[in-house]
Design a protein around this motif. Sequence first.
Motif, PDB file in Angstrom:
ATOM      1  N   ARG A 278       0.819  -1.098  -0.026  1.00  0.00           N
ATOM      2  CA  ARG A 278      -0.016   0.115   0.047  1.00  0.00           C
ATOM      3  C   ARG A 278       0.956   1.259   0.014  1.00  0.00           C
ATOM      4  O   ARG A 278       1.909   1.299   0.704  1.00  0.00           O
ATOM      5  CB  ARG A 278      -0.944  -0.059   1.281  1.00  0.00           C
TER       6      ARG A 278
ATOM      7  N   CYS B 192      -3.419   4.387  -3.069  1.00  0.00           N
ATOM      8  CA  CYS B 192      -3.354   3.128  -3.551  1.00  0.00           C
ATOM      9  C   CYS B 192      -3.075   1.711  -2.662  1.00  0.00           C
ATOM     10  O   CYS B 192      -2.012   1.934  -2.018  1.00  0.00           O
ATOM     11  CB  CYS B 192      -2.673   2.768  -4.911  1.00  0.00           C
ATOM     12  N   GLY B 193      -4.294   0.854  -2.560  1.00  0.00           N
ATOM     13  CA  GLY B 193      -3.920  -0.279  -1.616  1.00  0.00           C
ATOM     14  C   GLY B 193      -2.894  -1.319  -2.319  1.00  0.00           C
ATOM     15  O   GLY B 193      -2.654  -1.254  -3.421  1.00  0.00           O
ATOM     16  N   SER B 194      -2.527  -2.101  -1.454  1.00  0.00           N
ATOM     17  CA  SER B 194      -1.704  -3.030  -1.863  1.00  0.00           C
ATOM     18  C   SER B 194      -2.114  -3.867  -2.769  1.00  0.00           C
ATOM     19  O   SER B 194      -3.519  -4.171  -2.842  1.00  0.00           O
ATOM     20  CB  SER B 194      -1.274  -3.804  -0.614  1.00  0.00           C
TER      21      SER B 194
END
Length: 209
Positions: A131, A139-141
Amino acid sequence: MTQPYECEIRFEIDDIKDFEARLDRLGARIALPYEFTDHYYKLPAGNWDPVKKNIRIRQWIQPQKDTTIYIVKLEIISIDGLQFKRSLYPEGKLPLFTGPHDMCRTLLDDLGFEFWFSLRKENACLWEVPRYAAQAVPCGSFFTAVEYIKGLGWTAELEFEGNDPQKAGSAIRQALSALQIPMQKVTHNPISAVYLQNIERSRNADKNS
Protein backbone atom coordinates in the motif's frame (compact mmCIF):
# COMPACT_ATOMS: atom_id res chain seq x y z
CA MET A 1 -3.98 -15.82 -7.26
CA THR A 2 -7.71 -16.54 -7.26
CA GLN A 3 -10.45 -14.09 -6.32
CA PRO A 4 -14.27 -14.42 -6.23
CA TYR A 5 -15.53 -13.53 -9.73
CA GLU A 6 -12.02 -12.29 -10.50
CA CYS A 7 -11.55 -9.22 -12.72
CA GLU A 8 -8.37 -9.13 -14.76
CA ILE A 9 -6.36 -7.24 -17.33
CA ARG A 10 -3.03 -8.11 -18.92
CA PHE A 11 -0.30 -5.86 -20.27
CA GLU A 12 2.88 -6.13 -22.31
CA ILE A 13 6.30 -5.58 -20.77
CA ASP A 14 8.80 -4.13 -23.24
CA ASP A 15 11.81 -4.12 -20.89
CA ILE A 16 11.73 -6.58 -18.00
CA LYS A 17 14.71 -4.99 -16.21
CA ASP A 18 13.06 -1.57 -16.31
CA PHE A 19 9.77 -3.03 -15.05
CA GLU A 20 11.47 -4.89 -12.19
CA ALA A 21 13.26 -1.65 -11.28
CA ARG A 22 9.85 0.06 -11.03
CA LEU A 23 8.63 -2.74 -8.76
CA ASP A 24 11.74 -2.34 -6.62
CA ARG A 25 11.13 1.42 -6.26
CA LEU A 26 7.59 0.65 -5.10
CA GLY A 27 8.95 -1.69 -2.43
CA ALA A 28 7.47 -4.78 -4.06
CA ARG A 29 8.58 -8.28 -3.10
CA ILE A 30 8.32 -11.67 -4.76
CA ALA A 31 5.54 -13.56 -3.02
CA LEU A 32 5.73 -16.72 -5.16
CA PRO A 33 7.94 -17.92 -8.00
CA TYR A 34 6.13 -20.42 -10.24
CA GLU A 35 6.08 -22.20 -13.57
CA PHE A 36 3.40 -24.29 -15.28
CA THR A 37 2.03 -25.38 -18.64
CA ASP A 38 -1.61 -24.95 -19.61
CA HIS A 39 -2.88 -27.44 -22.21
CA TYR A 40 -5.96 -25.96 -23.90
CA TYR A 41 -8.77 -28.04 -25.38
CA LYS A 42 -11.83 -27.25 -27.49
CA LEU A 43 -14.84 -28.97 -28.97
CA PRO A 44 -14.19 -30.16 -32.54
CA ALA A 45 -17.43 -28.58 -33.83
CA GLY A 46 -19.04 -25.24 -33.09
CA ASN A 47 -17.68 -21.85 -32.09
CA TRP A 48 -15.21 -21.99 -29.20
CA ASP A 49 -14.27 -18.37 -28.49
CA PRO A 50 -11.29 -18.16 -26.07
CA VAL A 51 -12.36 -14.64 -25.07
CA LYS A 52 -15.60 -16.07 -23.65
CA LYS A 53 -14.59 -19.47 -22.27
CA ASN A 54 -11.81 -22.01 -22.09
CA ILE A 55 -11.08 -25.44 -20.71
CA ARG A 56 -7.54 -26.50 -19.94
CA ILE A 57 -5.28 -28.86 -18.06
CA ARG A 58 -2.85 -27.05 -15.77
CA GLN A 59 0.35 -29.03 -15.29
CA TRP A 60 2.55 -27.54 -12.58
CA ILE A 61 6.34 -27.49 -12.73
CA GLN A 62 6.95 -25.37 -9.62
CA PRO A 63 5.77 -25.35 -6.95
CA GLN A 64 4.67 -28.95 -7.03
CA LYS A 65 0.88 -29.10 -7.24
CA ASP A 66 -1.69 -31.54 -8.53
CA THR A 67 -2.58 -31.43 -12.22
CA THR A 68 -6.10 -30.04 -12.59
CA ILE A 69 -8.69 -29.50 -15.32
CA TYR A 70 -10.15 -25.99 -15.14
CA ILE A 71 -13.04 -24.40 -16.99
CA VAL A 72 -13.44 -20.63 -17.25
CA LYS A 73 -16.38 -18.57 -18.48
CA LEU A 74 -15.87 -14.83 -19.01
CA GLU A 75 -17.63 -11.58 -19.72
CA ILE A 76 -16.03 -8.33 -20.87
CA ILE A 77 -16.93 -5.28 -18.80
CA SER A 78 -16.34 -1.67 -19.83
CA ILE A 79 -16.34 1.06 -17.17
CA ASP A 80 -15.32 4.61 -18.03
CA GLY A 81 -13.33 3.48 -21.05
CA LEU A 82 -11.50 0.66 -19.24
CA GLN A 83 -12.26 -2.86 -20.45
CA PHE A 84 -11.47 -5.89 -18.33
CA LYS A 85 -12.54 -9.49 -18.17
CA ARG A 86 -14.66 -10.83 -15.32
CA SER A 87 -15.11 -14.49 -14.51
CA LEU A 88 -18.66 -15.79 -14.28
CA TYR A 89 -17.80 -18.71 -12.00
CA PRO A 90 -16.96 -18.17 -8.33
CA GLU A 91 -13.20 -18.30 -7.71
CA GLY A 92 -12.56 -17.59 -11.39
CA LYS A 93 -11.27 -20.97 -12.56
CA LEU A 94 -13.68 -23.77 -11.73
CA PRO A 95 -11.80 -27.03 -11.06
CA LEU A 96 -13.44 -30.04 -12.73
CA PHE A 97 -11.00 -32.83 -11.90
CA THR A 98 -7.63 -33.29 -10.22
CA GLY A 99 -5.40 -36.27 -10.93
CA PRO A 100 -2.55 -37.59 -13.08
CA HIS A 101 -1.98 -35.75 -16.36
CA ASP A 102 -2.78 -38.86 -18.41
CA MET A 103 -6.10 -39.24 -16.62
CA CYS A 104 -6.94 -35.57 -17.25
CA ARG A 105 -6.26 -36.02 -20.97
CA THR A 106 -8.31 -39.22 -21.10
CA LEU A 107 -11.23 -37.56 -19.33
CA LEU A 108 -11.34 -34.65 -21.80
CA ASP A 109 -11.01 -37.07 -24.73
CA ASP A 110 -13.93 -39.09 -23.37
CA LEU A 111 -16.01 -35.91 -23.04
CA GLY A 112 -15.46 -35.16 -26.72
CA PHE A 113 -12.83 -32.42 -26.43
CA GLU A 114 -9.75 -32.29 -28.64
CA PHE A 115 -6.31 -30.88 -27.85
CA TRP A 116 -5.83 -27.32 -29.15
CA PHE A 117 -2.46 -25.90 -28.01
CA SER A 118 -0.13 -25.62 -25.01
CA LEU A 119 1.13 -22.45 -23.40
CA ARG A 120 3.99 -22.50 -20.90
CA LYS A 121 4.60 -19.74 -18.37
CA GLU A 122 8.29 -19.59 -17.45
CA ASN A 123 10.42 -17.54 -15.05
CA ALA A 124 7.14 -16.40 -13.54
CA CYS A 125 6.72 -14.57 -10.25
CA LEU A 126 3.80 -13.24 -8.27
CA TRP A 127 4.85 -9.83 -6.93
CA GLU A 128 3.21 -8.12 -3.96
CA VAL A 129 3.16 -4.32 -4.19
CA PRO A 130 2.56 -2.69 -0.78
CA ARG A 131 0.00 0.00 0.00
CA TYR A 132 1.32 3.47 -0.85
CA ALA A 133 0.29 6.93 -2.04
CA ALA A 134 1.13 8.09 -5.57
CA GLN A 135 0.33 11.54 -6.93
CA ALA A 136 -1.79 12.16 -3.82
CA VAL A 137 -4.07 9.23 -4.79
CA PRO A 138 -3.92 6.42 -2.20
CA CYS A 139 -3.47 2.95 -3.66
CA GLY A 140 -4.01 -0.24 -1.72
CA SER A 141 -1.62 -3.15 -1.85
CA PHE A 142 -2.02 -5.45 -4.82
CA PHE A 143 -0.42 -8.37 -6.65
CA THR A 144 0.87 -8.57 -10.19
CA ALA A 145 1.87 -11.79 -11.93
CA VAL A 146 4.89 -11.38 -14.25
CA GLU A 147 5.49 -14.19 -16.77
CA TYR A 148 7.62 -15.09 -19.77
CA ILE A 149 5.80 -16.91 -22.59
CA LYS A 150 7.68 -18.17 -25.61
CA GLY A 151 6.36 -16.46 -28.72
CA LEU A 152 4.96 -13.53 -26.73
CA GLY A 153 7.76 -12.38 -24.46
CA TRP A 154 7.19 -10.83 -21.04
CA THR A 155 3.64 -10.06 -19.93
CA ALA A 156 1.95 -9.27 -16.63
CA GLU A 157 -1.49 -9.63 -15.13
CA LEU A 158 -3.50 -7.69 -12.57
CA GLU A 159 -6.36 -9.42 -10.81
CA PHE A 160 -8.88 -8.06 -8.32
CA GLU A 161 -11.96 -9.38 -6.54
CA GLY A 162 -14.95 -8.91 -8.82
CA ASN A 163 -18.14 -8.96 -6.76
CA ASP A 164 -18.25 -5.20 -7.36
CA PRO A 165 -17.03 -4.53 -10.94
CA GLN A 166 -16.99 -0.75 -10.37
CA LYS A 167 -14.66 -1.16 -7.41
CA ALA A 168 -12.51 -3.63 -9.35
CA GLY A 169 -12.21 -1.21 -12.27
CA SER A 170 -11.07 1.55 -9.92
CA ALA A 171 -8.46 -0.75 -8.34
CA ILE A 172 -7.15 -1.76 -11.78
CA ARG A 173 -6.75 1.90 -12.78
CA GLN A 174 -4.87 2.70 -9.57
CA ALA A 175 -2.53 -0.27 -10.02
CA LEU A 176 -1.82 0.64 -13.67
CA SER A 177 -1.02 4.19 -12.58
CA ALA A 178 1.30 2.94 -9.85
CA LEU A 179 3.13 0.69 -12.32
CA GLN A 180 3.22 3.46 -14.99
CA ILE A 181 1.56 1.27 -17.61
CA PRO A 182 0.07 3.15 -20.60
CA MET A 183 -3.40 2.06 -21.67
CA GLN A 184 -2.21 1.07 -25.17
CA LYS A 185 -0.26 -1.77 -23.53
CA VAL A 186 -3.36 -3.12 -21.77
CA THR A 187 -5.72 -5.82 -23.04
CA HIS A 188 -8.87 -7.35 -21.59
CA ASN A 189 -8.30 -10.56 -23.56
CA PRO A 190 -7.25 -13.71 -21.70
CA ILE A 191 -3.74 -14.93 -22.43
CA SER A 192 -5.07 -17.81 -24.56
CA ALA A 193 -6.69 -15.33 -26.97
CA VAL A 194 -3.59 -13.10 -26.99
CA TYR A 195 -1.43 -16.13 -27.79
CA LEU A 196 -3.68 -17.30 -30.65
CA GLN A 197 -3.85 -13.78 -32.10
CA ASN A 198 -0.06 -13.60 -32.07
CA ILE A 199 0.22 -16.95 -33.87
CA GLU A 200 -2.22 -15.74 -36.52
CA ARG A 201 -0.27 -12.52 -37.04
CA SER A 202 2.97 -14.49 -37.41
CA ARG A 203 1.37 -16.80 -39.99
CA ASN A 204 0.04 -13.87 -41.99
CA ALA A 205 3.44 -12.17 -41.88
CA ASP A 206 5.11 -15.35 -43.19
CA LYS A 207 2.60 -15.56 -46.05
CA ASN A 208 3.23 -11.96 -47.05
CA SER A 209 7.01 -12.11 -46.78
